[in-house]
Design an enzyme around this catalytic site. Structure first.
Site, PDB file in Angstrom:
ATOM      1  N   ARG A  12       0.712  -1.320  -0.113  1.00 21.07           N
ATOM      2  CA  ARG A  12       0.241   0.162  -0.103  1.00 21.07           C
ATOM      3  C   ARG A  12       0.982   1.517   0.071  1.00 21.07           C
ATOM      4  O   ARG A  12       0.459   2.160  -1.098  1.00 21.07           O
ATOM      5  CB  ARG A  12      -0.843   0.077   1.549  1.00 21.07           C
ATOM      6  CG  ARG A  12      -1.925  -0.822   0.946  1.00 21.07           C
ATOM      7  CD  ARG A  12      -2.709  -1.006   2.420  1.00 21.07           C
ATOM      8  NE  ARG A  12      -2.388  -2.297   2.979  1.00 21.07           N
ATOM      9  CZ  ARG A  12      -2.251  -2.993   4.099  1.00 21.07           C
ATOM     10  NH1 ARG A  12      -3.056  -4.098   2.570  1.00 21.07           N
ATOM     11  NH2 ARG A  12      -1.593  -3.430   4.766  1.00 21.07           N
ATOM     12  N   THR A  85       8.113   0.786   8.903  1.00 24.18           N
ATOM     13  CA  THR A  85       8.390   0.325   9.269  1.00 24.18           C
ATOM     14  C   THR A  85       8.032   0.095  10.818  1.00 24.18           C
ATOM     15  O   THR A  85       8.920   0.492  11.561  1.00 24.18           O
ATOM     16  CB  THR A  85       8.719  -1.317   8.524  1.00 24.18           C
ATOM     17  OG1 THR A  85       8.774  -1.364   7.797  1.00 24.18           O
ATOM     18  CG2 THR A  85       7.797  -2.384   9.174  1.00 24.18           C
ATOM     19  N   SER A 108      10.757   7.366  11.950  1.00 21.89           N
ATOM     20  CA  SER A 108       9.748   7.486  12.395  1.00 21.89           C
ATOM     21  C   SER A 108       8.582   6.275  11.851  1.00 21.89           C
ATOM     22  O   SER A 108       8.347   5.729  10.852  1.00 21.89           O
ATOM     23  CB  SER A 108       9.057   8.929  11.879  1.00 21.89           C
ATOM     24  OG  SER A 108       8.138   9.558  12.502  1.00 21.89           O
ATOM     25  N   HIS A 141      -6.933   2.431  12.676  1.00 22.47           N
ATOM     26  CA  HIS A 141      -6.825   1.613  11.525  1.00 22.47           C
ATOM     27  C   HIS A 141      -7.256   0.388  10.289  1.00 22.47           C
ATOM     28  O   HIS A 141      -8.157  -0.129  11.512  1.00 22.47           O
ATOM     29  CB  HIS A 141      -5.195   0.680  11.849  1.00 22.47           C
ATOM     30  CG  HIS A 141      -4.087   1.873  11.381  1.00 22.47           C
ATOM     31  ND1 HIS A 141      -3.996   2.249  13.049  1.00 22.47           N
ATOM     32  CD2 HIS A 141      -3.242   2.876  10.754  1.00 22.47           C
ATOM     33  CE1 HIS A 141      -2.757   3.804  13.105  1.00 22.47           C
ATOM     34  NE2 HIS A 141      -2.848   4.080  12.127  1.00 22.47           N
ATOM     35  N   LYS A 145      -4.113  -4.085   8.744  1.00 27.04           N
ATOM     36  CA  LYS A 145      -2.783  -3.918   9.592  1.00 27.04           C
ATOM     37  C   LYS A 145      -2.814  -5.126  10.346  1.00 27.04           C
ATOM     38  O   LYS A 145      -2.921  -5.880  10.460  1.00 27.04           O
ATOM     39  CB  LYS A 145      -3.180  -2.513  10.251  1.00 27.04           C
ATOM     40  CG  LYS A 145      -1.898  -2.085  11.072  1.00 27.04           C
ATOM     41  CD  LYS A 145      -1.881  -0.421  12.128  1.00 27.04           C
ATOM     42  CE  LYS A 145      -0.480   0.153  13.056  1.00 27.04           C
ATOM     43  NZ  LYS A 145      -0.164   0.226  11.451  1.00 27.04           N
ATOM     44  N   GLY A 151       2.323   1.762  15.712  1.00 24.22           N
ATOM     45  CA  GLY A 151       4.114   2.662  16.639  1.00 24.22           C
ATOM     46  C   GLY A 151       3.711   3.901  16.596  1.00 24.22           C
ATOM     47  O   GLY A 151       4.616   4.446  17.876  1.00 24.22           O
ATOM     48  N   THR A 152       2.435   4.764  16.232  1.00 26.25           N
ATOM     49  CA  THR A 152       2.417   6.686  16.612  1.00 26.25           C
ATOM     50  C   THR A 152       2.044   6.186  17.508  1.00 26.25           C
ATOM     51  O   THR A 152       2.135   7.142  18.457  1.00 26.25           O
ATOM     52  CB  THR A 152       1.376   6.652  14.929  1.00 26.25           C
ATOM     53  OG1 THR A 152       1.558   6.464  13.754  1.00 26.25           O
ATOM     54  CG2 THR A 152       1.423   8.519  15.336  1.00 26.25           C
TER      55      THR A 152
HETATM   56  N1  LIG Z   1       6.101   4.869   9.036  1.00 25.01           N
HETATM   57  C1  LIG Z   1       5.070   5.793   8.467  1.00 25.01           C
HETATM   58  O1  LIG Z   1       4.392   7.146   8.683  1.00 25.01           O
HETATM   59  C2  LIG Z   1       3.686   4.875   8.067  1.00 25.01           C
HETATM   60  C3  LIG Z   1       4.345   3.289   8.168  1.00 25.01           C
HETATM   61  N2  LIG Z   1       3.209   2.385   7.769  1.00 25.01           N
HETATM   62  C4  LIG Z   1       4.273   0.844   7.656  1.00 25.01           C
HETATM   63  O2  LIG Z   1       5.102   0.375   7.138  1.00 25.01           O
HETATM   64  C5  LIG Z   1       4.509  -1.493   6.449  1.00 25.01           C
HETATM   65  C6  LIG Z   1       3.922  -0.760   5.603  1.00 25.01           C
HETATM   66  O3  LIG Z   1       2.736  -1.089   5.301  1.00 25.01           O
HETATM   67  P1  LIG Z   1       1.825  -0.914   3.684  1.00 25.01           P
HETATM   68  O4  LIG Z   1       2.535  -0.428   3.042  1.00 25.01           O
HETATM   69  O5  LIG Z   1       0.464  -0.903   5.008  1.00 25.01           O
HETATM   70  O6  LIG Z   1       1.693  -2.668   3.881  1.00 25.01           O
HETATM   71  P2  LIG Z   1       1.792  -3.809   2.887  1.00 25.01           P
HETATM   72  O7  LIG Z   1       1.587  -5.324   3.922  1.00 25.01           O
HETATM   73  O8  LIG Z   1       0.956  -3.026   1.982  1.00 25.01           O
HETATM   74  O9  LIG Z   1       3.076  -3.663   2.575  1.00 25.01           O
HETATM   75  C7  LIG Z   1       4.349  -4.562   2.069  1.00 25.01           C
HETATM   76  C8  LIG Z   1       4.976  -5.105   1.476  1.00 25.01           C
HETATM   77  O10 LIG Z   1       6.134  -5.391   1.437  1.00 25.01           O
HETATM   78  C9  LIG Z   1       6.111  -6.870   0.726  1.00 25.01           C
HETATM   79  N3  LIG Z   1       6.917  -7.617   1.948  1.00 25.01           N
HETATM   80  C10 LIG Z   1       6.773  -9.064   2.218  1.00 25.01           C
HETATM   81  N4  LIG Z   1       8.299  -9.147   3.151  1.00 25.01           N
HETATM   82  C11 LIG Z   1       9.287  -8.431   2.456  1.00 25.01           C
HETATM   83  C12 LIG Z   1       9.966  -8.961   2.009  1.00 25.01           C
HETATM   84  N5  LIG Z   1      10.722  -9.993   3.393  1.00 25.01           N
HETATM   85  N6  LIG Z   1      11.405  -8.362   1.832  1.00 25.01           N
HETATM   86  C13 LIG Z   1      10.820  -7.370   0.523  1.00 25.01           C
HETATM   87  N7  LIG Z   1       9.200  -6.873   0.774  1.00 25.01           N
HETATM   88  C14 LIG Z   1       9.141  -7.754   1.500  1.00 25.01           C
HETATM   89  C15 LIG Z   1       4.666  -7.802   1.290  1.00 25.01           C
HETATM   90  O11 LIG Z   1       4.763  -8.104   0.019  1.00 25.01           O
HETATM   91  P3  LIG Z   1       3.547  -9.764   0.732  1.00 25.01           P
HETATM   92  O12 LIG Z   1       2.522  -8.837   0.831  1.00 25.01           O
HETATM   93  O13 LIG Z   1       3.626 -10.671  -0.107  1.00 25.01           O
HETATM   94  O14 LIG Z   1       4.036 -10.094   1.970  1.00 25.01           O
HETATM   95  C16 LIG Z   1       3.760  -5.785   0.468  1.00 25.01           C
HETATM   96  O15 LIG Z   1       3.962  -6.208  -0.924  1.00 25.01           O
HETATM   97  C17 LIG Z   1       3.936  -1.681   8.329  1.00 25.01           C
HETATM   98  O16 LIG Z   1       4.539  -1.696   9.040  1.00 25.01           O
HETATM   99  C18 LIG Z   1       2.716  -0.066   8.494  1.00 25.01           C
HETATM  100  O17 LIG Z   1       2.887  -0.329   9.666  1.00 25.01           O
HETATM  101  C19 LIG Z   1       2.479   2.389   7.225  1.00 25.01           C
HETATM  102  C20 LIG Z   1       1.968   3.572   6.564  1.00 25.01           C
HETATM  103  C21 LIG Z   1       3.094   4.861   7.345  1.00 25.01           C
HETATM  104  O1  LIG Z   2      -0.565   0.548   9.053  1.00 19.28           O
HETATM  105  C1  LIG Z   2      -0.227   1.537   8.782  1.00 19.28           C
HETATM  106  O2  LIG Z   2      -1.028   1.962   8.419  1.00 19.28           O
HETATM  107  C2  LIG Z   2       0.135   2.893   9.385  1.00 19.28           C
HETATM  108  N1  LIG Z   2       1.368   2.379  10.230  1.00 19.28           N
HETATM  109  C3  LIG Z   2       1.321   3.481  11.234  1.00 19.28           C
HETATM  110  C4  LIG Z   2       1.507   2.834  12.221  1.00 19.28           C
HETATM  111  O3  LIG Z   2       1.980   1.928  12.940  1.00 19.28           O
HETATM  112  O4  LIG Z   2       1.651   3.522  13.668  1.00 19.28           O
HETATM  113  C5  LIG Z   2       1.348   4.959  10.475  1.00 19.28           C
HETATM  114  C6  LIG Z   2       0.062   5.186  10.218  1.00 19.28           C
HETATM  115  O5  LIG Z   2      -0.752   5.996  11.290  1.00 19.28           O
HETATM  116  C7  LIG Z   2      -0.298   4.355   8.899  1.00 19.28           C
END
Ligand SMILES: NC(=O)C1=CN([C@@H]2O[C@H](COP(=O)(O)OP(=O)(O)OC[C@H]3O[C@@H](n4cnc5c(N)ncnc54)[C@H](OP(=O)(O)O)[C@@H]3O)[C@@H](O)[C@H]2O)C=CC1
Ligand SMILES: O=C(O)C1=N[C@H](C(=O)O)C[C@H](O)C1
Length: 250
Positions: A12, A85, A108, A141, A145, A151-152
């Protein structure tokens, strides 16, 4: 021009980054890493170890196991990284602190401007209100998720603790409990449902009045923009641990 590798490019957040980066002239995506094999405009590798494309910065939006790989890869290649992450273990947090001694690391749990401002406002409120006001954090969320609490929510609680002389401890979700609340608790509660992008509420509940500071993300663009700004900021920076306070000059 900052050349970026995105780990989690097909997820995503990876997709949101690829969309937002198209409008920018200061950075571009040169490669991706993802467990999924999908068509892509740039080379995508199944793991960072297989990557052959040079870059200035890695952005990681994946999962804790993949973040562990990123830590090892960035140490070996001296590659600055933006770690977004969440749900990392204490061991992984420690490994990131170690990495930041030799490489620039930006970390962050929330890359939005709004949440990082909310934290500053909440710290100010807590300093004024003290333990006469009970602190509770609610996060909401989407139903996909994996980690809870967010994490926030943990970052908000940690920042409140760090800025306060009160020896707070965390209480999660308050189920099957039959006891009075202590003033030194921070209650942390997770809601999961539908497509909610990300909502955080910090409640200060006192005698006869309640103050609530809240943030709601309207789309993933806010996180993607923050991560791209962080990557551009980080390229060429000396080793160290950076966060949104450095970017926002808070
Ligand atoms: N700091 C911030 O502002 C934010 C943080 N986040 C965090 O970011 C992370 C990802 O969120 P989101 O994009 O929604 O999650 P998604 O699950 O949509 O995306 C993660 C991607 O990583 C892939 N993946 C899984 N394992 C591996 C690996 N070993 N190597 C490479 N790629 C891999 C997944 O594949 P597959 O689906 O096949 O497992 C998927 O395509 C979460 O921890 C979330 O909490 C999210 C939004 C904001
Ligand atoms: O997994 C998400 O989507 C998000 N994850 C982050 C968190 O765990 O705080 C940040 C955001 O709120 C979206």
């Amino acid at each position: 021009m900052t050349d970026i590798i995105i780990q989690g490019i097909h997820g995503r957040m990876g997709r949101a980054l690829c969309t937002m980066i198209e409008a920018r002239t200061d950075c571009r995506v040169v490669a991706g890493v993802d467990a999924k094999e999908l068509p892509s405009a740039v080379p995508v590798f199944p793991s960072l170890e297989k990557n052959t494309v040079p870059a200035d910065v890695l952005i990681d939006f994946s999962n804790p196991d993949a973040t562990q790989n990123a830590i090892e890869y960035c140490r070996a290649h001296k590659l600055p990284c933006v770690i977004c992450t969440t749900g990392l273990s204490e061991g992984q947090e420690q490994a990131l602190r170690e990495l930041s001694k030799t490489v620039a690391v930006f970390k962050s749990a929330n890359m939005s401007l709004g949440v990082n401002l909310l934290i500053e406002l909440a710290k100010q409120a807590n300093a004024v209100l003290g333990t006469d006001f009970d602190v509770e954090i609610i996060e909401k969320h989407h139903h996909n998720k994996l980690d809870a609490p967010s994490g926030t929510a943990l970052m908000i609680a940690d920042e409140l603790c760090g800025a306060s002389p009160v020896p707070y401890h965390y209480v999660y979700d308050r189920h099957a409990e039959r006891r009075k609340r202590e003033p030194t608790e921070i209650g942390i509660h997770a809601v999961r449902g539908g497509s909610i992008v990300g909502e955080h509420e910090v409640i200060f509940a006192g005698p006869e009045e309640v103050i609530t500071i809240s943030h709601s993300a309207g789309s993933r663009e806010v996180f993607a923009n923050g991560a791209l700004n962080a990557a551009v900021f980080l390229a060429g920076k000396p080793a160290g641990m950076y966060n949104m306070k450095d970017l926002m000059h808070l």
